[in-house]
Design a protein around this motif. Structure first.
Motif, PDB file in Angstrom:
ATOM      1  N   ARG A 117      27.852 -38.987 -26.111  1.00  0.00           N
ATOM      2  CA  ARG A 117      28.160 -38.027 -27.179  1.00  0.00           C
ATOM      3  C   ARG A 117      28.149 -36.595 -26.627  1.00  0.00           C
ATOM      4  O   ARG A 117      27.111 -36.039 -26.324  1.00  0.00           O
ATOM      5  CB  ARG A 117      27.131 -38.159 -28.301  1.00  0.00           C
ATOM      6  CG  ARG A 117      27.060 -39.558 -28.910  1.00  0.00           C
ATOM      7  CD  ARG A 117      25.731 -39.758 -29.632  1.00  0.00           C
ATOM      8  NE  ARG A 117      24.598 -39.593 -28.734  1.00  0.00           N
ATOM      9  CZ  ARG A 117      23.330 -39.465 -29.118  1.00  0.00           C
ATOM     10  NH1 ARG A 117      23.040 -39.485 -30.404  1.00  0.00           N
ATOM     11  NH2 ARG A 117      22.362 -39.309 -28.234  1.00  0.00           N
ATOM     12  N   VAL A 118      29.353 -36.029 -26.548  1.00  0.00           N
ATOM     13  CA  VAL A 118      29.507 -34.683 -25.967  1.00  0.00           C
ATOM     14  C   VAL A 118      29.824 -33.700 -27.094  1.00  0.00           C
ATOM     15  O   VAL A 118      30.527 -34.045 -28.036  1.00  0.00           O
ATOM     16  CB  VAL A 118      30.662 -34.690 -24.936  1.00  0.00           C
ATOM     17  CG1 VAL A 118      30.880 -33.310 -24.333  1.00  0.00           C
ATOM     18  CG2 VAL A 118      30.403 -35.735 -23.850  1.00  0.00           C
ATOM     19  N   PHE A 119      29.282 -32.489 -26.990  1.00  0.00           N
ATOM     20  CA  PHE A 119      29.668 -31.423 -27.924  1.00  0.00           C
ATOM     21  C   PHE A 119      30.075 -30.199 -27.108  1.00  0.00           C
ATOM     22  O   PHE A 119      29.381 -29.808 -26.177  1.00  0.00           O
ATOM     23  CB  PHE A 119      28.513 -31.072 -28.867  1.00  0.00           C
ATOM     24  CG  PHE A 119      28.925 -30.142 -29.988  1.00  0.00           C
ATOM     25  CD1 PHE A 119      29.490 -30.643 -31.153  1.00  0.00           C
ATOM     26  CD2 PHE A 119      28.766 -28.767 -29.874  1.00  0.00           C
ATOM     27  CE1 PHE A 119      29.890 -29.802 -32.185  1.00  0.00           C
ATOM     28  CE2 PHE A 119      29.160 -27.910 -30.900  1.00  0.00           C
ATOM     29  CZ  PHE A 119      29.719 -28.432 -32.070  1.00  0.00           C
ATOM     30  N   VAL A 120      31.220 -29.621 -27.458  1.00  0.00           N
ATOM     31  CA  VAL A 120      31.769 -28.497 -26.711  1.00  0.00           C
ATOM     32  C   VAL A 120      31.826 -27.276 -27.625  1.00  0.00           C
ATOM     33  O   VAL A 120      32.239 -27.382 -28.779  1.00  0.00           O
ATOM     34  CB  VAL A 120      33.192 -28.863 -26.209  1.00  0.00           C
ATOM     35  CG1 VAL A 120      33.827 -27.700 -25.492  1.00  0.00           C
ATOM     36  CG2 VAL A 120      33.121 -30.077 -25.290  1.00  0.00           C
ATOM     37  N   TYR A 121      31.392 -26.130 -27.113  1.00  0.00           N
ATOM     38  CA  TYR A 121      31.324 -24.936 -27.950  1.00  0.00           C
ATOM     39  C   TYR A 121      31.503 -23.702 -27.083  1.00  0.00           C
ATOM     40  O   TYR A 121      31.528 -23.785 -25.854  1.00  0.00           O
ATOM     41  CB  TYR A 121      29.970 -24.892 -28.680  1.00  0.00           C
ATOM     42  CG  TYR A 121      28.797 -24.766 -27.733  1.00  0.00           C
ATOM     43  CD1 TYR A 121      28.350 -25.866 -27.000  1.00  0.00           C
ATOM     44  CD2 TYR A 121      28.174 -23.536 -27.517  1.00  0.00           C
ATOM     45  CE1 TYR A 121      27.312 -25.740 -26.103  1.00  0.00           C
ATOM     46  CE2 TYR A 121      27.121 -23.408 -26.618  1.00  0.00           C
ATOM     47  CZ  TYR A 121      26.692 -24.513 -25.917  1.00  0.00           C
ATOM     48  OH  TYR A 121      25.668 -24.401 -25.014  1.00  0.00           O
ATOM     49  N   ALA A 122      31.614 -22.554 -27.732  1.00  0.00           N
ATOM     50  CA  ALA A 122      31.731 -21.283 -27.005  1.00  0.00           C
ATOM     51  C   ALA A 122      31.562 -20.139 -27.992  1.00  0.00           C
ATOM     52  O   ALA A 122      31.682 -20.340 -29.214  1.00  0.00           O
ATOM     53  CB  ALA A 122      33.084 -21.186 -26.319  1.00  0.00           C
ATOM     54  N   GLY A 123      31.311 -18.961 -27.493  1.00  0.00           N
ATOM     55  CA  GLY A 123      31.195 -17.782 -28.349  1.00  0.00           C
ATOM     56  C   GLY A 123      32.537 -17.451 -28.993  1.00  0.00           C
ATOM     57  O   GLY A 123      33.598 -17.870 -28.513  1.00  0.00           O
ATOM     58  N   MET A 124      32.499 -16.720 -30.092  1.00  0.00           N
ATOM     59  CA  MET A 124      33.710 -16.418 -30.859  1.00  0.00           C
ATOM     60  C   MET A 124      34.771 -15.705 -30.016  1.00  0.00           C
ATOM     61  O   MET A 124      35.964 -16.024 -30.112  1.00  0.00           O
ATOM     62  CB  MET A 124      33.333 -15.566 -32.078  1.00  0.00           C
ATOM     63  CG  MET A 124      34.481 -15.190 -32.969  1.00  0.00           C
ATOM     64  SD  MET A 124      35.431 -16.602 -33.606  1.00  0.00           S
ATOM     65  CE  MET A 124      34.512 -17.004 -35.103  1.00  0.00           C
ATOM     66  N   GLU A 125      34.361 -14.762 -29.201  1.00  0.00           N
ATOM     67  CA  GLU A 125      35.317 -13.983 -28.407  1.00  0.00           C
ATOM     68  C   GLU A 125      36.148 -14.910 -27.497  1.00  0.00           C
ATOM     69  O   GLU A 125      37.371 -14.811 -27.434  1.00  0.00           O
ATOM     70  CB  GLU A 125      34.514 -13.000 -27.547  1.00  0.00           C
ATOM     71  CG  GLU A 125      35.278 -11.765 -27.111  1.00  0.00           C
ATOM     72  CD  GLU A 125      34.333 -10.795 -26.393  1.00  0.00           C
ATOM     73  OE1 GLU A 125      34.740 -10.256 -25.358  1.00  0.00           O
ATOM     74  OE2 GLU A 125      33.186 -10.635 -26.871  1.00  0.00           O
TER      75      GLU A 125
END
Lengths: 202, 202
Positions: A117-125
């Protein structure tokens, strides 16, 4: 080998999923799932896609009794039909062969298959920059000419809808580390690097 | 190459850090930091260690005005002295050579070095099993004969103190994915696998 990828909108989860499936030589499911649900439920593809990106029942808060909601909310049964189809189709896909599945509560629905189970994210910019770069081809962004402010609002809205949908059907918190094996921040890590990190777990 | 590792108590962050440093052939800092702070601040090693695992100021809530706290709380100045030393020492260590640093708000203190920020965590059940297995050697666990309930309470308490300490000095939320590049759940991933995942990012 089942890999599920949850992702913040614009963080590159879909690209990571595609490249993972390509590298591993296994199936990749994303919009195919919507098509299958549409076929199985006699609803239009567009309607299914819209429901799956939104909160299932707009009139009842998360956690509200399903039985109560069902008796008052005309949308509830359709939403439930879609989720039931989604469950059936995902399980069929997972049983058929190794695969990568992006979104669709797959981590929860396929829990008995013990997916990675992988989750990918990043800051809004970072996500805004990514959306700008791919706006010509993305289904949710094309033909729109959004200001920075509008784009940020859109990204936040899509995430909120995903979060609600996920919570409604799984009872879990979308993006909460407890429900994933690996979380990757694509703001400072290149897609090649993220790919290598996930492959190291396969 | 600076790697910082935040970790829930009992999740294996220290083991991961040591093995990473060994594999990469770079320095590993953990309790050495406490020793150095003790030397630099003329406080005892035990006192420094205790403060660094606890909330800096027990009488004032997080976010409370530092100036106000300083004038009323006799512990505040000592806590601040320790954090100032900690900052100085970590920056010296990072400037000296590539290294792996476990805990100590290193991800925040060394932000200008752009470290690879890893967070390691696991469910309570897994962490309890891990604590049981290492209780003979661990500084925080040895010579204790805890029931399951007491052990779970201890793990939760240590994490709460780490979380408060981190929040007090960094203004960030400990374990919140936004502040890390990679989060690894050691409940289902072996230590070898976690090691490979982090190495893929180096």
């Amino acid at each position: 080998m089942i890999i599920t990828i949850g992702r913040e909108f614009g963080s590159g989860g879909r690209e990571l999923g595609r490249r993972l499936a390509d590298t591993l030589g296994i199936a990749y499911y994303d919009s195919e799932i919507v098509e299958e649900i549409a076929k199985g439920s006699n609803l239009s593809r567009d309607y299914v896609a819209r429901v799956m990106e939104k909160r299932p029942s707009p009139f009842f808060p998360v956690g509200h009794s399903a039985a109560f909601a069902a008796s008052y909310d005309p949308h509830f049964q359709l939403n439930n039909t879609i989720y039931t189809q989604q469950t059936k189709i995902l399980k069929e896909m997972a049983a058929r062969s190794d695969c990568v599945i992006v979104g669709r509560c797959a981590d929860y629905i396929l829990r008995d298959f013990h997916p990675l189970r992988v989750f990918v994210y990043a800051g809004m910019e970072h996500r805004m920059a990514r959306c700008r770069a791919r706006s010509a081809t993305d289904e949710l962004l094309k033909n729109e000419n959004l200001s920075d402010r509008e784009l940020a609002a859109k990204i936040a809205r899509v995430d909120k809808e995903r979060s609600r949908y996920y919570r409604f059907f799984t009872g879990q918190v979308w993006g909460d580390r407890a429900y994933y094996d690996l979380l990757l921040n694509t703001a400072d890590l290149s897609m090649d690097t993220c790919l290598k990190a996930v492959l190291a777990l396969c």
